[in-house]
Every structure is written in structure tokens, then in C-alpha cells.
Design a protein around this motif. Structure first.
Motif, PDB file in Angstrom:
ATOM      1  N   LEU A  85       2.502  -2.559 -10.347  1.00 25.29           N
ATOM      2  CA  LEU A  85       0.981  -1.778  -8.967  1.00 25.29           C
ATOM      3  C   LEU A  85       1.620  -0.372  -8.310  1.00 25.29           C
ATOM      4  O   LEU A  85       0.976   0.889  -9.080  1.00 25.29           O
ATOM      5  CB  LEU A  85       0.156  -2.663  -7.489  1.00 25.29           C
ATOM      6  CG  LEU A  85      -0.400  -3.445  -7.627  1.00 25.29           C
ATOM      7  CD1 LEU A  85      -0.877  -4.259  -5.921  1.00 25.29           C
ATOM      8  CD2 LEU A  85      -2.369  -2.844  -8.158  1.00 25.29           C
ATOM      9  N   GLY A  86       2.992   0.278  -8.461  1.00 19.10           N
ATOM     10  CA  GLY A  86       3.601   0.657  -8.317  1.00 19.10           C
ATOM     11  C   GLY A  86       3.918   1.554 -10.089  1.00 19.10           C
ATOM     12  O   GLY A  86       3.787   2.678  -9.759  1.00 19.10           O
ATOM     13  N   VAL A  87       3.534   0.938 -10.925  1.00 18.77           N
ATOM     14  CA  VAL A  87       3.404   1.204 -12.307  1.00 18.77           C
ATOM     15  C   VAL A  87       2.563   2.015 -12.086  1.00 18.77           C
ATOM     16  O   VAL A  87       2.350   3.544 -13.084  1.00 18.77           O
ATOM     17  CB  VAL A  87       4.399   0.045 -13.321  1.00 18.77           C
ATOM     18  CG1 VAL A  87       3.857   1.066 -14.203  1.00 18.77           C
ATOM     19  CG2 VAL A  87       5.488  -0.260 -13.380  1.00 18.77           C
ATOM     20  N   GLY A  88       1.657   0.882 -12.257  1.00 16.51           N
ATOM     21  CA  GLY A  88      -0.514   1.419 -12.720  1.00 16.51           C
ATOM     22  C   GLY A  88      -0.473   3.073 -11.704  1.00 16.51           C
ATOM     23  O   GLY A  88      -0.249   4.205 -12.163  1.00 16.51           O
ATOM     24  N   SER A  89       0.277   2.876 -10.037  1.00 19.93           N
ATOM     25  CA  SER A  89       0.361   4.100  -9.285  1.00 19.93           C
ATOM     26  C   SER A  89       0.438   5.350  -9.838  1.00 19.93           C
ATOM     27  O   SER A  89       0.465   6.754  -9.981  1.00 19.93           O
ATOM     28  CB  SER A  89       0.874   4.091  -8.058  1.00 19.93           C
ATOM     29  OG  SER A  89      -0.415   2.475  -7.538  1.00 19.93           O
ATOM     30  N   LEU A  90       1.900   5.025 -10.597  1.00 17.68           N
ATOM     31  CA  LEU A  90       2.986   6.178 -11.731  1.00 17.68           C
ATOM     32  C   LEU A  90       2.620   6.748 -12.968  1.00 17.68           C
ATOM     33  O   LEU A  90       2.709   7.961 -12.962  1.00 17.68           O
ATOM     34  CB  LEU A  90       4.332   5.308 -11.406  1.00 17.68           C
ATOM     35  CG  LEU A  90       5.865   6.400 -12.314  1.00 17.68           C
ATOM     36  CD1 LEU A  90       5.542   8.006 -10.558  1.00 17.68           C
ATOM     37  CD2 LEU A  90       6.746   5.665 -12.273  1.00 17.68           C
ATOM     38  N   THR A 140       0.720  -1.176  -0.118  1.00 23.27           N
ATOM     39  CA  THR A 140      -0.100  -0.012   0.250  1.00 23.27           C
ATOM     40  C   THR A 140       1.306   1.191   0.022  1.00 23.27           C
ATOM     41  O   THR A 140       1.129   2.063  -0.661  1.00 23.27           O
ATOM     42  CB  THR A 140      -1.156  -0.178   1.247  1.00 23.27           C
ATOM     43  OG1 THR A 140      -1.353  -0.971   1.280  1.00 23.27           O
ATOM     44  CG2 THR A 140      -2.090   1.024   0.962  1.00 23.27           C
ATOM     45  N   MET A 141       1.939   1.293   0.331  1.00 21.96           N
ATOM     46  CA  MET A 141       2.964   2.613   1.039  1.00 21.96           C
ATOM     47  C   MET A 141       3.431   2.793  -0.547  1.00 21.96           C
ATOM     48  O   MET A 141       3.737   4.027  -1.261  1.00 21.96           O
ATOM     49  CB  MET A 141       3.907   2.058   2.058  1.00 21.96           C
ATOM     50  CG  MET A 141       3.013   2.322   3.213  1.00 21.96           C
ATOM     51  SD  MET A 141       4.526   2.221   4.710  1.00 21.96           S
ATOM     52  CE  MET A 141       5.339   4.221   4.665  1.00 21.96           C
ATOM     53  N   VAL A 142       4.003   1.762  -1.364  1.00 18.37           N
ATOM     54  CA  VAL A 142       4.871   1.852  -2.360  1.00 18.37           C
ATOM     55  C   VAL A 142       3.756   2.178  -3.108  1.00 18.37           C
ATOM     56  O   VAL A 142       3.870   3.082  -4.226  1.00 18.37           O
ATOM     57  CB  VAL A 142       4.587   0.223  -3.337  1.00 18.37           C
ATOM     58  CG1 VAL A 142       5.227   0.449  -4.971  1.00 18.37           C
ATOM     59  CG2 VAL A 142       6.200  -0.038  -2.320  1.00 18.37           C
TER      60      VAL A 142
END
Length: 398
Positions: free
Chosen positions: A299-304, A245-247
Motif C-alpha cells: 500500500l505504501g508503494v502504491g501511495s508513493l 493509514t499513516m504510512v
């Protein structure tokens, strides 16, 4: 900016601490979960009426009233907790009232942005707001948990103080934020309540963006909940799930900071579709039982990527909406999109209980692909980069 930064951090702190307070008072996780539901119920029930109020009244005063309500609510809750007099009914009532206040403040704030910045600067302004919210989300858990450990009343007292800072900041704004006053005779309340929904249905770009966001919220929200529950059931430490979640929050913050630069180079549909494909990839990897680290990376890539597309498309909706309808359109879009995540945790849990996790994730990935396909329609692909929005374009006619 300072006032809203303080208010956002204070709210994120309280959102984290409210279920903890309910759990401490009752010892029941069910009651703790009901606090989050109460927040959503308040938002959904009052979403459309709030839009009418935002368009009828001075928007600065609406925001002042909402923030003043937050100040009173959380100061009272802090006092009652400190005295040991806050029962579960009080906590749920505060959560419900918080949801109600937020649906008056949020559309008033969004509608006011158009009065403060040029059309081509709208995505940057929204990206700054998103960065503020993502930073608050990233810090809200640790700050809220730390303050709650110090004293049950502490996070709510801090939130009351943040609302006070926001009230002072809003009171200093002198520039008009509302649409020109209307003199349209007798008003049909039902027609005014439905005006935002009718505009969304009639305007192709707005209709498509809202539909895509609804489908994406359903698929990704349900899938993320199912993933998290599955990881915990499979023996993954809760702390590791928290790191995921933090990532996502950290990448979302970075993406919001990069969004203005991305939006100068790409059309809005490109990052929106790319983020949707990343969410789809995470769901497919969930079906394939890929380890947590691999899914976290996707998930990190999508959030970015996601902030650039979401801020540009949200700004486009602001740009297309007449000033006199801003509050109602923002509220209607918010209700359409936010009503779905209220069911996402329940759906995620039900999917996990269905027994065939792979099929469930594949079904959600298919829904997410439909959302991506909507971003690839001609009406969305032809939206120019924000720098060109100062001139009328073919899709502004609605």
C-alpha cells in the motif's frame, strides 16, 4: 497558497472531529457514521449544479462565497458546542452544508489553475495541491483528536479561523480566473447541467480516465475497508491499523513532492498503471492472508507512485477542456468518481460478511485490473509528457 494550506488543514481537522462530536452528543456509532454520509450526499446532490455556477460566475467570488460559508458554519458549530446546544441535527446539517460548499469551491479552484499556470506546469501545480492535501490528511487526525480532547468546540473554532485566513488570501487575488464572458442568449439549464457529462462521454481521453478512476475507487475503496475491518476482527490492534493509514498518507505526501520530477521523465500512463498494479497486489495479498506489515508495504508503494499518474492525467483533462466548460467538466468528473467511494465502505462490510474473504478480494482485484487495462489503451499511452503539451496533439480534438 498559505490560505489554502490553512483551510485544508482546518478541514481535515474538522472531518476527523465531526464524527467524534456526533458520538459524544448521541453515544451512537450509527449517528457518527451518518455524519460522513451527509457529507457525501451534499457533494453528490449539488455537484452538477455547482459546475454550472462555476462557469457562469466569477470563479474567485465563488471560492470566496464557499470559504465564507465554511467560516460561518464552523464558527456557529463551535459556539453551539461550547454552549451545549448542538444536537445531532445541527452536526449533520453542518456536515451536509460542508459537502455542498466543497463542490462549489473545488471545481472553481481546479478551473482557476489553468488561468494561472502554463500547460506544461499544470501537473506540478496539481502535485503541489495534492501534497498540501496529503499533509493535511496526515496531520488532521492527530490535530483534530488533540483539539477535541482539549474541548469539543476547539477543532471547529480552529477550522473557522482557517477559513478566515483563506477568505483573506482569496480577496487579495486580482488576476482574472474565469473564462471569457459568454453571450449565448437564452440558456437551457438542463443542457448546461449535462454539458460536463456530455464532454466526458465525447472526449476519449477524459472518458477513459474517468472510467478507470471509477473502477479503481470502487475496487480499492471497498478492499481497503474490508482489509481494515478484517484486521480488527482478527485481533490486530486499532493503533496498528491506524499506522497503516499513516504510512499511506506519508507515502502519498512523498509521492506528491516527487511527482513533478517523475512527470518530467515518464508518460502519464506509466505511474498510473504501476499504482493500479500495486493496489491489485494489495488485494491479492489480502486474499492470500499475508500479514499486515506485508500488505502495508505494498500500500505504501502504491501511495508513493500514484500521485504522479493522477496529477498528470488530471492536468491533461484540464488541458483538453475548453475554459468555458472547466467548471462543469470538473464537477461531472468529480461526481462520477466520488459517488463510488460513498458505497465503498458499505460494500467492504458486505464482502466481509459474505464469509469467503479470499473470493471477495480476488473479485475486487479483477475489477482493479480492468482499471489498469484502461490506462494501457492506445489513447492513454500516447499522451506525451507534460513538457510537450504546449503544442497541439492528436488527442486534443476530442
Amino acid at each position: 497558497m498559505l490560505g489554502q494550506t490553512a483551510s485544508s488543514l482546518g478541514s481535515a481537522t474538522s472531518y476527523f472531529a465531526l464524527p467524534l462530536a456526533a458520538l459524544a452528543v448521541t453515544g451512537s456509532t450509527a449517528w457518527a457514521g451518518l455524519v460522513g454520509t451527509a457529507l457525501y450526499v451534499g457533494q453528490v446532490l449539488f455537484g452538477l449544479p455547482a459546475g454550472v455556477v462555476v462557469d457562469r460566475l466569477d470563479r474567485r467570488r465563488v471560492m470566496l462565497a464557499a470559504e465564507a460559508a465554511g467560516l460561518v458554519l464552523y464558527a456557529a458549530l463551535a459556539v453551539l458546542l461550547a454552549l451545549g446546544d448542538a444536537g445531532i441535527g445541527v452536526i449533520i446539517a453542518v456536515a451536509f452544508a460542508t459537502g455542498v460548499a466543497s463542490v462549489f469551491f473545488n471545481p472553481a479552484e481546479s478551473a482557476s489553475i489553468k488561468a494561472l499556470v502554463d500547460p506544461d506546469d499544470l501537473p506540478t501545480a496539481l502535485a503541489n495541491n495534492l501534497a498540501r492535501m496529503n499533509a493535511s490528511s496526515l496531520l488532521g487526525g492527530p490535530v483534530g483528536g488533540g483539539l477535541f480532547q482539549l474541548a469539543r468546540a476547539a477543532p471547529f473554532l480552529a477550522n473557522a479561523a482557517s477559513f478566515l485566513v483563506s477568505v483573506i488570501s482569496l480577496a487579495r487575488i486580482r488576476r482574472p480566473l474565469s473564462a471569457p464572458a459568454r453571450d449565448d442568449g437564452a440558456r437551457d439549464l438542463r443542457a448546461e447541467l449535462l454539458a460536463g457529462l456530455r464532454f466526458i462521454a465525447a472526449e476519449p481521453v477524459v472518458r477513459t480516465v474517468v472510467a478507470a478512476n471509477m473502477l479503481g475507487s470502487l475496487a480499492f475503496g471497498s478492499g481497503l475497508m474490508a482489509l481494515q475491518l478484517h484486521w480488527v476482527q482478527s485481533g490486530t490492534p486499532a493503533a496498528v491499523v491506524g499506522v497503516v493509514t499513516m504510512v499511506m498518507a506519508g507515502c502519498g505526501l512523498a509521492g506528491a513532492l516527487l511527482a513533478p520530477s517523475v512527470n518530467r521523465r515518464l508518460r502519464p500512463w506509466q505511474p498510473a498503471a504501476a499504482a493500479g498494479l500495486a493496489w491489485c497486489g494489495a488485494l491479492l495479498w489480502g486474499a492470500a492472508q499475508v500479514p499486515v506489515a506485508g500488505i502495508a508495504a505494498v500500500l505504501g508503494v502504491g501511495s508513493l507512485i500514484q500521485p504522479a499518474g493522477s496529477t498528470a492525467l488530471s492536468a491533461r483533462i484540464l488541458h483538453l477542456t475548453p475554459d468555458a466548460l472547466q467548471g462543469r467538466v470538473q464537477s461531472a468528473a468529480w461526481v462520477c468518481v466520488r459517488a463510488i467511494p460513498a458505497a465503498a465502505p458499505l460494500l467492504g462490510g458486505l464482502l466481509l460478511q459474505s464469509g469467503d474473504l479470499a473470493v471477495s478480494f480476488l473479485a475486487l482485484a479483477a475489477v482493479q485490473l480492468v482499471a489498469v487495462a484502461l490506462f494501457l489503451t492506445a489513447g492513454i499511452r500516447t499522451i506525451p509528457r507534460p513538457a510537450a503539451w504546449t503544442a497541439p496533439t492528436a488527442d486534443t480534438a476530442g
